[in-house]
Every structure is written in C-alpha cells, then in structure tokens.
Design a protein around this motif. Structure first.
Motif, PDB file in Angstrom:
ATOM      1  N   GLN A 217     -26.480  74.397  -4.626  1.00  0.00           N
ATOM      2  CA  GLN A 217     -26.475  73.136  -3.875  1.00  0.00           C
ATOM      3  C   GLN A 217     -25.890  71.980  -4.692  1.00  0.00           C
ATOM      4  N   TYR A 218     -25.916  72.097  -6.035  1.00  0.00           N
ATOM      5  CA  TYR A 218     -25.363  71.016  -6.852  1.00  0.00           C
ATOM      6  C   TYR A 218     -23.870  70.798  -6.564  1.00  0.00           C
ATOM      7  N   ILE A 219     -23.179  71.847  -6.166  1.00  0.00           N
ATOM      8  CA  ILE A 219     -21.767  71.699  -5.800  1.00  0.00           C
ATOM      9  C   ILE A 219     -21.643  70.908  -4.496  1.00  0.00           C
ATOM     10  N   LEU A 220     -22.614  71.050  -3.600  1.00  0.00           N
ATOM     11  CA  LEU A 220     -22.603  70.248  -2.374  1.00  0.00           C
ATOM     12  C   LEU A 220     -22.834  68.776  -2.701  1.00  0.00           C
ATOM     13  N   TYR A 221     -23.751  68.487  -3.643  1.00  0.00           N
ATOM     14  CA  TYR A 221     -23.945  67.105  -4.068  1.00  0.00           C
ATOM     15  C   TYR A 221     -22.618  66.538  -4.585  1.00  0.00           C
ATOM     16  N   ALA A 222     -21.944  67.323  -5.409  1.00  0.00           N
ATOM     17  CA  ALA A 222     -20.678  66.869  -5.984  1.00  0.00           C
ATOM     18  C   ALA A 222     -19.624  66.669  -4.899  1.00  0.00           C
ATOM     19  N   ALA A 223     -19.602  67.545  -3.893  1.00  0.00           N
ATOM     20  CA  ALA A 223     -18.617  67.428  -2.811  1.00  0.00           C
ATOM     21  C   ALA A 223     -18.810  66.136  -2.037  1.00  0.00           C
ATOM     22  N   LEU A 224     -20.065  65.774  -1.775  1.00  0.00           N
ATOM     23  CA  LEU A 224     -20.319  64.568  -0.989  1.00  0.00           C
ATOM     24  C   LEU A 224     -20.028  63.297  -1.778  1.00  0.00           C
ATOM     25  N   ILE A 225     -20.282  63.304  -3.057  1.00  0.00           N
ATOM     26  CA  ILE A 225     -20.168  62.070  -3.856  1.00  0.00           C
ATOM     27  C   ILE A 225     -18.791  61.933  -4.512  1.00  0.00           C
ATOM     28  N   LYS A 226     -17.851  62.776  -4.150  1.00  0.00           N
ATOM     29  CA  LYS A 226     -16.572  62.835  -4.868  1.00  0.00           C
ATOM     30  C   LYS A 226     -15.852  61.486  -4.913  1.00  0.00           C
ATOM     31  N   GLU A 227     -15.783  60.770  -3.810  1.00  0.00           N
ATOM     32  CA  GLU A 227     -15.087  59.475  -3.804  1.00  0.00           C
ATOM     33  C   GLU A 227     -15.708  58.516  -4.816  1.00  0.00           C
ATOM     34  N   PHE A 228     -17.019  58.370  -4.739  1.00  0.00           N
ATOM     35  CA  PHE A 228     -17.731  57.466  -5.641  1.00  0.00           C
ATOM     36  C   PHE A 228     -17.573  57.916  -7.092  1.00  0.00           C
ATOM     37  N   ALA A 229     -17.721  59.220  -7.330  1.00  0.00           N
ATOM     38  CA  ALA A 229     -17.665  59.743  -8.698  1.00  0.00           C
ATOM     39  C   ALA A 229     -16.286  59.563  -9.312  1.00  0.00           C
ATOM     40  N   GLN A 230     -15.231  59.850  -8.545  1.00  0.00           N
ATOM     41  CA  GLN A 230     -13.885  59.733  -9.111  1.00  0.00           C
ATOM     42  C   GLN A 230     -13.526  58.279  -9.390  1.00  0.00           C
ATOM     43  N   ASP A 231     -13.965  57.368  -8.525  1.00  0.00           N
ATOM     44  CA  ASP A 231     -13.719  55.953  -8.797  1.00  0.00           C
ATOM     45  C   ASP A 231     -14.473  55.503 -10.043  1.00  0.00           C
ATOM     46  N   LEU A 232     -15.730  55.932 -10.162  1.00  0.00           N
ATOM     47  CA  LEU A 232     -16.523  55.583 -11.339  1.00  0.00           C
ATOM     48  C   LEU A 232     -15.888  56.171 -12.602  1.00  0.00           C
ATOM     49  N   TYR A 233     -15.415  57.400 -12.503  1.00  0.00           N
ATOM     50  CA  TYR A 233     -14.768  58.053 -13.647  1.00  0.00           C
ATOM     51  C   TYR A 233     -13.507  57.289 -14.067  1.00  0.00           C
ATOM     52  N   ALA A 234     -12.716  56.855 -13.073  1.00  0.00           N
ATOM     53  CA  ALA A 234     -11.489  56.110 -13.395  1.00  0.00           C
ATOM     54  C   ALA A 234     -11.818  54.836 -14.163  1.00  0.00           C
ATOM     55  N   HIS A 235     -12.919  54.179 -13.793  1.00  0.00           N
ATOM     56  CA  HIS A 235     -13.314  52.968 -14.500  1.00  0.00           C
ATOM     57  C   HIS A 235     -13.782  53.274 -15.919  1.00  0.00           C
ATOM     58  N   THR A 236     -14.504  54.367 -16.100  1.00  0.00           N
ATOM     59  CA  THR A 236     -14.940  54.700 -17.458  1.00  0.00           C
ATOM     60  C   THR A 236     -13.737  55.024 -18.344  1.00  0.00           C
ATOM     61  N   GLN A 237     -12.664  55.532 -17.732  1.00  0.00           N
ATOM     62  CA  GLN A 237     -11.471  55.827 -18.532  1.00  0.00           C
ATOM     63  C   GLN A 237     -10.762  54.561 -18.997  1.00  0.00           C
ATOM     64  N   THR A 238     -11.083  53.436 -18.335  1.00  0.00           N
ATOM     65  CA  THR A 238     -10.537  52.170 -18.806  1.00  0.00           C
ATOM     66  C   THR A 238     -10.994  51.890 -20.234  1.00  0.00           C
ATOM     67  N   ILE A 239     -12.238  52.242 -20.525  1.00  0.00           N
ATOM     68  CA  ILE A 239     -12.744  52.074 -21.892  1.00  0.00           C
ATOM     69  C   ILE A 239     -11.926  52.916 -22.863  1.00  0.00           C
ATOM     70  N   GLN A 240     -11.625  54.141 -22.465  1.00  0.00           N
ATOM     71  CA  GLN A 240     -10.813  55.008 -23.322  1.00  0.00           C
ATOM     72  C   GLN A 240      -9.438  54.387 -23.564  1.00  0.00           C
ATOM     73  N   SER A 241      -8.865  53.774 -22.512  1.00  0.00           N
ATOM     74  CA  SER A 241      -7.549  53.142 -22.674  1.00  0.00           C
ATOM     75  C   SER A 241      -7.613  52.015 -23.696  1.00  0.00           C
ATOM     76  N   LEU A 242      -8.679  51.222 -23.641  1.00  0.00           N
ATOM     77  CA  LEU A 242      -8.813  50.128 -24.602  1.00  0.00           C
ATOM     78  C   LEU A 242      -9.029  50.659 -26.017  1.00  0.00           C
ATOM     79  N   LYS A 243      -9.820  51.725 -26.140  1.00  0.00           N
ATOM     80  CA  LYS A 243     -10.005  52.330 -27.460  1.00  0.00           C
ATOM     81  C   LYS A 243      -8.678  52.862 -27.996  1.00  0.00           C
ATOM     82  N   SER A 244      -7.880  53.460 -27.116  1.00  0.00           N
ATOM     83  CA  SER A 244      -6.586  54.009 -27.541  1.00  0.00           C
ATOM     84  C   SER A 244      -5.634  52.916 -28.004  1.00  0.00           C
ATOM     85  N   SER A 245      -5.834  51.702 -27.483  1.00  0.00           N
ATOM     86  CA  SER A 245      -4.966  50.589 -27.904  1.00  0.00           C
ATOM     87  C   SER A 245      -5.390  50.015 -29.252  1.00  0.00           C
TER      88      SER A 245
END
Length: 733
Positions: free
Chosen positions: A63-91
């Motif tokens: 069922q955890y895969i079903l949780y992931a399927a439903l929250i995909k939009e929110f999770a991917q947007d949140l992930y993209a924002h966390t990668q902003t930190i990585q971009s700043l660290k890389s700079s």
C-alpha cells in the motif's frame, strides 16, 4: 511548482483522510524490477518491499506505493525545492551562508545569481521563516549551540511528507525516504504511478469549484505534463491568456501565462481576483495560473461539465464526478454491467487495422478502451482520437509544418502515441535496424479513431493504408516503410530539439537518430481501431480500405443482450498484435486442423467460384489474410476451422459486397448472394448441420468456449432480403 506548501499540503491531508481503506496490490515481475532500481530496496516480494539498513531490515506493505502514487505531484514539487539547496551548495555557498540567505530573504543577494528567476521566487516561498509555510513540519534551518546550519534535504523532505501521510512511527521515516528516492528516479515513479493509480480510491476532491479545477489541472500536469491535451491549448488574441479547444468543447481563458511571477494585482480585473495567486505549473517555460471563475452546469466559458467532457475524452482512466456541490476525480472503474476482459486468454489478431461497425451506442469505443485496460489499467497504451469532418489529408492525422513564428513541425496526438508505442517496443539499433524487446514483454497499443468515417478515409488515411502493407515479420525481426519521411522532420533543423521533446524522445538517442535518418515507420505493436456508423452523416468505404482492414460487425460479434445487462455471462478475449505478416507453410505446421494450409486454400478457391468476373473476387491479399487468421486462431479441429472460415467471410469478404440488382446479378429469386449462400452452406457443412460454431473472440465468464450461430449465413440472408426489398444492398447495418 510548490509555492503554497501549507495550502497544498492541507489539501492533500484531506485527500488521505477521506480514504478509509487502501487495497493491497500485487507486484508483477516488471514492477519488482522497477522498484529494485531504488538504492534503499533490497528485494520485492508479491505484496511487500524489503528494506535493509545495516543489520536491520523491515518489510513495507505494498500500500505504500499507493500512498506514493497519490502524493506524487506534491512530493515532486517538494523535491524540486529541496534541490534548490543543492544548487546553492554547488555554487560554493556554505550551510551557514544559505541559512543567512533564507533568514534575511534578500532577493537582490548576489548569491542567488546561480538560480533562475523561478527558482529564486520559489526559494523564498518555501524556505522562508513564516510559520504559515511550514505545515508544522521540521524547518530546513538548524540552529544548535548558536551554530547556523541546515538539515539534510531528505530529512526536511520526509518531515513534510509525513505531515500529510499519517502512518505508524515504526515505518514512517522509511516511507518518507522511499518517496524521496522515487522523486530522484522520475521514470520509475511515473511508471509505478501510471500502473497502480487505478487502485487509489480517491484522487482529488473538494467543495470549492475553482480550487477543485485548479487541483485537477495540477494533478494532470504531474500525471503526464498534460501531454494528452497539449495540442488543444491555444493562445488567445491576447497571448497572455490560453484556452483549451476541442471541437465543440472549449474552456476560454482558462490559463494566464507569464514568464515572470505575477502579483495579486496582475491577476485581478477590477477588484476581483480572476486567477489563483500562485502558479500551478510551467508550460513552455511560462508560469501558468489557473482561472478561479468556474461554474457548474451553466454552459459558461469555464463550465465544470466541459472539463468533465475533456477528461472523459482524453483521460478515460479517470472519472470526474459532480454531485450536490461536491467534486471528485476518481480512477475509472469498470462497472458491474461491463464485461471484464481476461488478459490470460490472449488472441493475436490477424490484422493491425480494425473497423468496428455498428449502430451508435453498442459499445464500440468502450470495447477498444477495455482491450487496452486489460494489460495496462492506467490506459497509457490507449489514445482516443476524434475524427473531424474537415479532415482531408494525411497531415490531419500525422502532423504538419507551420510557418508561424518560424518553420517547425507540429506533431499530432496520433503521431505522439505512435512514438510511445515505438518506445515500448524498442530495444536497440543494430546495423541500422531497429531491434525489439522480447515480444512477450511488449504491450499492445490501441489507437481509437472515433467516428472514423465522418471524413473521407481514403484521403486523410492514405499514407497509413499505403505503409500498412509494407509491414514484414521475419521470425522476431520486424521492418516497415516510413510513415513520416525524414524530409518532413528535417525541413527546419532549428525545430528539431522542440520536436524531439514533444514526441517524448528525450533520452532515446538511438531511436531519435534512426528516425531522422530513415523516417518513422509503423510500430509493430500498434493496432488502429476505427469506430464507424453508416448513416447520412458519414462517408462510405472503398474496397481499398476494406481490403486492408479486419472488419467487425459489432452487433453480430458482440451483441447487446439486454437481459444480461446486470450480470453478463460472456466476456471478450484480450486481443494482441500479430507477429506474422506473410503466411508460409512452415507457420501452419503447428495448426492441427490445417497443417499445411491446403484446406483453407481449397476453401478460398471454392468461395471465389460464384464471385468470378465480379468486382468482389478475392485475390492474393485475401488468401494471405485467411492463412494468417488460421495461424492466429490455431484451430485444433474441423469445427473450429470452420469458425475461422466463417469469421473470414464476415470480416473480409462480405464487407466488400454492395450494389444494386444488376451489379449483384439478381434475376428474381437468384443472385450472386444466393449462389454464395449455397456455397458457404456446402463448405461449412459440419457447422451448418448443428447451426452453431465456436466463438473465437468471446468466452463465458469462466473462460470456457461458447457456441454461436453461423454468422456469415445469417448475414448473407439479411443482405439478400435487403436486395429483394430495396433493389440495393450492402454489408453495413
């Protein structure tokens, strides 16, 4: 594009709380292989996932895969924002410097120069120190003993996710990490979501119509980047506003587009806010704001019923429901009154071009859709294409070159779907040839040309009909001439990167290069099925079209039995693309009832006797397709062989016959049809004696063979009666 973490997070919290029971799912071998691509997963069993860390291990329920399927939009947007930190660290910024940047919120700080404007704006929206953004989750900021720092991106991500999905503490952190790793592997995430989303009981719901419409578009963007309706999105005269236009269905000024973030004042007209204050996604590098001015059932420019129609037409895997002020987006479920297909009972269809003929409302389109769903419940192998009456050339189906804003090739949904079929079948290029994946692993893709003969088929479908005859199988090797030639793709080199992206070929370097050099052929796993109604609004079919099609009189093959409406006792078999193009005697060795094809050759020679000297006489193509049908259905006894012959007459011969008394050599009681009837009764003697034969395309609910009357004799009799009464007849109902 997560700019309102609190609002969107709370919206998702409500979705999860509204679901009381999550069904268990079963992982096929392909699913297990996908999941094992994630670093944290050691093994996958039938309904569980093994996570091992150091000397400890845990089994996560499916069922955890079903949780992931439903929250995909929110999770991917949140992930993209966390990668902003990585971009700043890389700079080169330290954790402390990033801490200060978040705290001070100075958009003019030179440290932000490495981020694009969208990332800069989103950085402050998400990482600000305003509690309204926090969802009461852990903040990204860390202050310990006066030392400024940052929490790990995964830790912050997991904290926010677990504020939305309420699961027991014992496995909560593992769920957060699982979703984080899925976000880091977007192809895996999308494949799993598309397969299992149908098991999620509720996708989107709400009571505020504008917020619900916004959430539906965000969901569809996350699901497939709006690919199925991308070509319907048009600029207004004022290019700041975009509409969705699908023939009679139109959502006017549904989007506001901008290359920069807009203020609340920009989104107002007068004193009224006309669009959501935060963008919902990006489209061609523009931020898209969704209108808030929706109504229900009034026929306005933004009517929720119009959105429902568009979802029904282009996303049949979903169902938009409006009831008493409540709005829901659900996975489309097969209702109890529909027939369930059995993917284990697969039949290779002799031809990759089907015509489903019958009166309106018999279920032709739903039949095609259910065929696709039998192997892919998410219907990623299904494309509905509504044929327009003004189609008169192949570019209406395959795409065209536009010279607006420079020359570029504009692909159609059909061409994109054709490419998707190729991507599924493709393994690699070897010596200039396309090699396929193992054939049993390739999915059948179904393109439904709805109301196919609203336009003259010989005109807009000419290129497809010509190339269809060049398909060749040699064992597991497949070749075909180009449907879209290289010159059409290369007219303007500057458009190629855009075209490649639009066709979904990013990352498919070998296949893309091959298409540029040799053109785009028909994929081996594509079945085109056209639904046709023969009335005063439609065009007839020439023998050129009929000879290249496998025609199914839907009312005869799949009759509507009203008495079985609530509890059907039969189900169609699953149909699959054929692996044969030219029949050989070697192909027929395994067919018990006609080992070398001699009996079928004799049958066709006999059938041709009453047709001799008429336009309806059969030739080599018909002979080859009869033998292909014998190979595909593999009759084990005489009765089943006669069933193959009976269906051949119904699908290949009788659709060719039409005309008046003179053309059909009628002289009162006798005609070409009566001569054919006598010959068929003689050749199908065993079945004619019993009056029935096995059904090759349906089974009963237990999977057992069912018996049906001889279809061809019934049809010939009907056509003869029509000739007698009207002095004209045809096959079409």
């Amino acid at each position: 594009m997560l700019t309102r973490i609190k609002d969107i997070g709370e919206e998702y919290q409500k979705r999860f709380k509204a679901i009381d029971r999550w069904p268990e799912i079963v992982f096929a071998k392909a699913d297990q292989g996908l999941l094992k691509n994630l670093p944290m997963i050691e093994d996958v069993e039938r309904s569980s996932i093994l996570i091992r860390k150091d000397d400890s291990h845990a089994y996560l329920p499916s069922q955890y895969i079903l949780y992931a399927a439903l929250i995909k939009e929110f999770a991917q947007d949140l992930y993209a924002h966390t990668q902003t930190i990585q971009s700043l660290k890389s700079s080169g910024l330290s954790n402390g410097a990033i801490y200060d940047l978040i705290t001070n919120r100075d958009p003019n700080n030179l440290a932000l120069s490495s981020l694009n404007p969208e990332e800069q704006s989103n950085f402050f929206d998400l990482f600000g120190n305003d509690d309204s953004q926090a969802l009461t989750a852990k903040t990204i900021l860390s202050l310990k003993d006066g030392r400024k720092g940052l929490r790990g991106e995964g830790d912050f991500f997991t904290s926010v996710i677990l504020k939305v999905i309420n699961v027991p503490d014992v496995s909560s952190s593992l769920l957060g990490k699982l979703i984080y790793e899925l976000c880091a592997s977007p192809d895996v995430y999308q494949q799993l979501q598309h397969k299992f989303l149908a098991k999620v009981p509720l996708l989107v719901h709400g009571t505020v119509i504008g917020a619900f419409a916004n959430a539906v578009f965000r969901f569809l963007w996350s699901y497939d980047k709006l690919n199925k309706i991308r070509l319907l999105i048009k600029e207004n005269d004022d290019p700041r506003f975009l509409s969705i236009e699908d023939d009679k269905n139109k959502l006017t000024s549904v989007f506001r587009a901008s290359t920069t973030r807009l203020t609340e004042a920009d989104l107002k007209s007068g004193e009224k806010l006309r669009f959501a204050i935060s963008p919902s996604f990006t489209l061609e590098d523009k931020l898209i704001y969704i209108s808030t001015e929706w109504t229900a059932g009034t026929g306005s420019r933004l009517d929720i019923d119009t959105l429902k129609t568009i979802v029904d037409n282009f996303y049949p895997e979903f169902l938009l429901v409006v009831t008493a002020g409540t709005f829901k987006l659900l996975p489309s479920k097969v209702s109890g009154k529909e027939l369930f297909l059995d993917p284990a009972s697969v039949v290779s269809i002799p031809k990759s071009f089907l015509l489903l003929a019958g009166i309106s409302g018999t279920g032709k389109t739903q039949f095609i859709r259910r065929q696709a769903a039998a192997t892919r419940p998410d219907l990623s192998n299904y494309q509905l294409i509504a044929v327009r009456p003004d189609w008169h050339e192949p570019s209406d189906l395959l795409g065209y070159v536009t010279r607006i804003d420079g020359e570029r090739y504009v692909p159609t949904p059909f061409l994109k779907f054709l490419i998707a079929a190729w991507c599924d079948a493709f393994e690699k290029i070897d010596a200039g040839e396309i090699l396929l994946r193992p054939l049993d692993e390739i999915s059948t893709f179904w393109a439904c040309l709805d109301e196919m003969n609203l336009a003259p088929v010989e005109q807009y479908f000419a290129d497809y009909l010509a190339v269809l005859e060049t398909r060749r199988w040699d064992g597991d090797s497949y070749t075909c001439d180009a449907l879209v030639h290289p010159a059409r793709l290369l007219e303007n080199d500057t458009s190629l990167p855009e075209l490649r992206k639009s066709l979904g070929l990013d990352g498919k370097d070998e296949l893309w290069t091959h298409f540029l050099e040799h053109g785009i052929p028909l994929p081996p796993n594509l079945i085109v099925a056209g639904t046709v109604n023969m009335d005063e609004t439609t065009h007839g079919f020439s023998r050129k079209v009929i000879d290249r099609a496998f025609t199914i009189d839907f009312g005869e093959f799949f009759p509507n039995d009203f008495d079985k409406f609530f509890s059907p006792d039969r189900k169609p078999k699953s149909l699959r693309f054929s692996r044969y193009s030219n029949a050989t005697q070697a192909d027929l060795v395994s067919v018990a009832a006609d080992v070398n094809g001699a009996r079928s050759v004799a049958f066709l020679k006999a059938i041709n006797e009453p047709l001799r000297g008429t336009p309806f006489e059969l030739a080599f193509r018909a002979m080859n397709e009869l033998l292909l049908a014998v190979k595909c259905f593999a009759p084990a006894d005489e009765e089943t062989l006669e069933a193959v012959w009976d269906d051949f007459l119904m699908t290949k011969l009788l659709p060719r016959i039409e005309g008046d008394a003179e053309k059909l050599r009628a002289d009162g009681e006798r005609s070409l049809l009566t001569g054919l009837q006598d010959k068929v009764a003689q050749l199908l003697a065993k079945s004619a004696a019993t009056g029935t034969r096995p059904d090759l395309l349906q089974a009963d609910v237990s999977g057992a063979t069912v018996q049906v009357p001889l279809r061809s004799l019934k049809k010939i009799k009907w056509m003869q009666e029509r000739l007698t009464n009207n002095a004209f007849t045809s096959f079409w109902p």
